[in-house]
Enzyme design. Sequence first.
Site, mmCIF file in Angstrom:
data_model
loop_
_atom_site.group_PDB
_atom_site.id
_atom_site.type_symbol
_atom_site.label_atom_id
_atom_site.label_comp_id
_atom_site.label_asym_id
_atom_site.label_seq_id
_atom_site.Cartn_x
_atom_site.Cartn_y
_atom_site.Cartn_z
ATOM 1 N N TYR A 47 -5.790 24.438 48.525
ATOM 2 C CA TYR A 47 -4.767 23.438 48.825
ATOM 3 C C TYR A 47 -4.745 23.123 50.320
ATOM 4 O O TYR A 47 -4.739 24.021 51.168
ATOM 5 C CB TYR A 47 -3.384 23.948 48.399
ATOM 6 C CG TYR A 47 -2.267 23.076 48.933
ATOM 7 C CD1 TYR A 47 -2.039 21.820 48.386
ATOM 8 C CD2 TYR A 47 -1.489 23.494 50.001
ATOM 9 C CE1 TYR A 47 -1.040 21.007 48.886
ATOM 10 C CE2 TYR A 47 -0.482 22.683 50.522
ATOM 11 C CZ TYR A 47 -0.265 21.434 49.950
ATOM 12 O OH TYR A 47 0.711 20.624 50.458
ATOM 13 N N GLY A 98 0.773 18.127 49.423
ATOM 14 C CA GLY A 98 1.954 17.879 48.611
ATOM 15 C C GLY A 98 1.599 17.312 47.258
ATOM 16 O O GLY A 98 0.753 17.845 46.526
#
Length: 514
Positions: free
Chosen positions: A61, A68
């Site tokens: 991520y 997000g």
Amino acid sequence: MTDATLEPIIFGENHLSIEDVLAVAERRAPARLQADEPFRRHIARGAQFLDTLLDREGVIYGVTTGYGDSCVVAVPLSQVEALPQHLFTFHGCGLGKLLDAEATRAVLAARLRSLTHGMSGVRIELLDRLQAFLEHDILPLIPEEGSVGASGDLTPLSYVAATLAGEREVMYQGQRRSAAEVHRELGWTPLTLRPKEALALMNGTAVMTGLACLAYARANYLLKLATRITALNVVALEGNPEHFDERLFAAKPHAGQNQVAAWIRQDLAIDAPAQPLHRLQDRYSIRCAPHVLGVLADSLGLLRQFIETELNSANDNPIIDAENERVLHGGHFYGGHIAFAMDSLKNLVGNVADLLDRQLALLVDTRYNHGLPSNLSGSPAATAMINHGFKAVQIGASAWTAEALKNTMPASVFSRSTECHNQDKVSMGTIAARDALRSLELTEQVAAATLIAANQGVWLRQREAAARPLPAPLADMRSQLGEDFPPLIEDRALEAELRLCLQRIRTRYWRLYD
């Protein structure tokens, strides 16, 4: 500049206290990065582990994905190096006032401490540069508004990331300068942030935590100052010292409440020969002062625990566990503990403002001040009718108190869903911290007004024929106050004296209790 002879604050594996952050923020001690090779290897290992994952094209991520809600968007390896710059660039939308110098240093200190855990995947060179910013007092210009407190303080911390990369502006040697220009002047090459480094800098709780450290220190001093003001007002109002009797407080043994009562006993020298009592019971703002201030005293330990645990945590996402070669996705950027601490502090400090405002109201009112002149005016009879003493000061204190009380509404319950409902529950910790500092500012103004008025009240009382000598702690305080705040005889504008008193409060000028 900091005093090089002072013991430096080491940022590394050791626990940092609120006082350590305060020493760095106030430039009373230099910040140093832990220098031993095992520590530096530990930090480097996280960045190296990320590189091995990139070689294997692992999904990480914020490194190989968007941010997000965009975490489902894959970022090809050819664009991975460009992603960090995009992160701090599109977050460059902060508004509001700029954080002051002390707050900015506290933010840098809080972020540096979090990254020294070695669980953020950043290079040691980034930590070195953050430490160098503190050493040379290069302060990113950070707008204070724009964070909801999860995913951390993204927008304000983007100004830290950007200035490390040589973009945006900093305050350096008293001047507003471009970060690129300052880098050139110092012979530094701006950092090209590697994968995860912008996210590691931004996706954490450093702004709210740095502000919370400053707020805690101010509240701790305010507690002692309000206690000293209360003792002065007991003298000015000819109060009943038995309200603070040790045996009385043994019956309700809250530790902080008992400490406040003990400080007042010390100030009033209650063990000295008893004075004749003027009344059985004083009004609550005098009689119950230990019970009001004691709540703050008893809460400071819990608030310290919350703030220092957050300060000494790895609080970004994802967490890089290089030792076990794992990437742990979670929500450590959530500032709930700081939000609760600061919302609580607003309530506690608001009650201090209210207490001191009520004491000031007693001092100026001839119905309740037991023989002191109206509005504490020291004018002679010939001009008494045109002098108004502390009348307007009391009005001002009432206004400041009202605003502090209005500000006690908790910020943390106003969570807003943001970022396409990815951040659908947020902490509002940074707003709570900013609110707490505003409440402290207002309450310090009330304290300044009440302290100068209490000083005047004691001076008026000491002029009476039957006046007893002041106990040593209060006599010493009166002597110090007399250097800055002469008696008010004929009306004069008191703004300059109030501002000087505020400066004294904010620099913790008077030593209050050991």
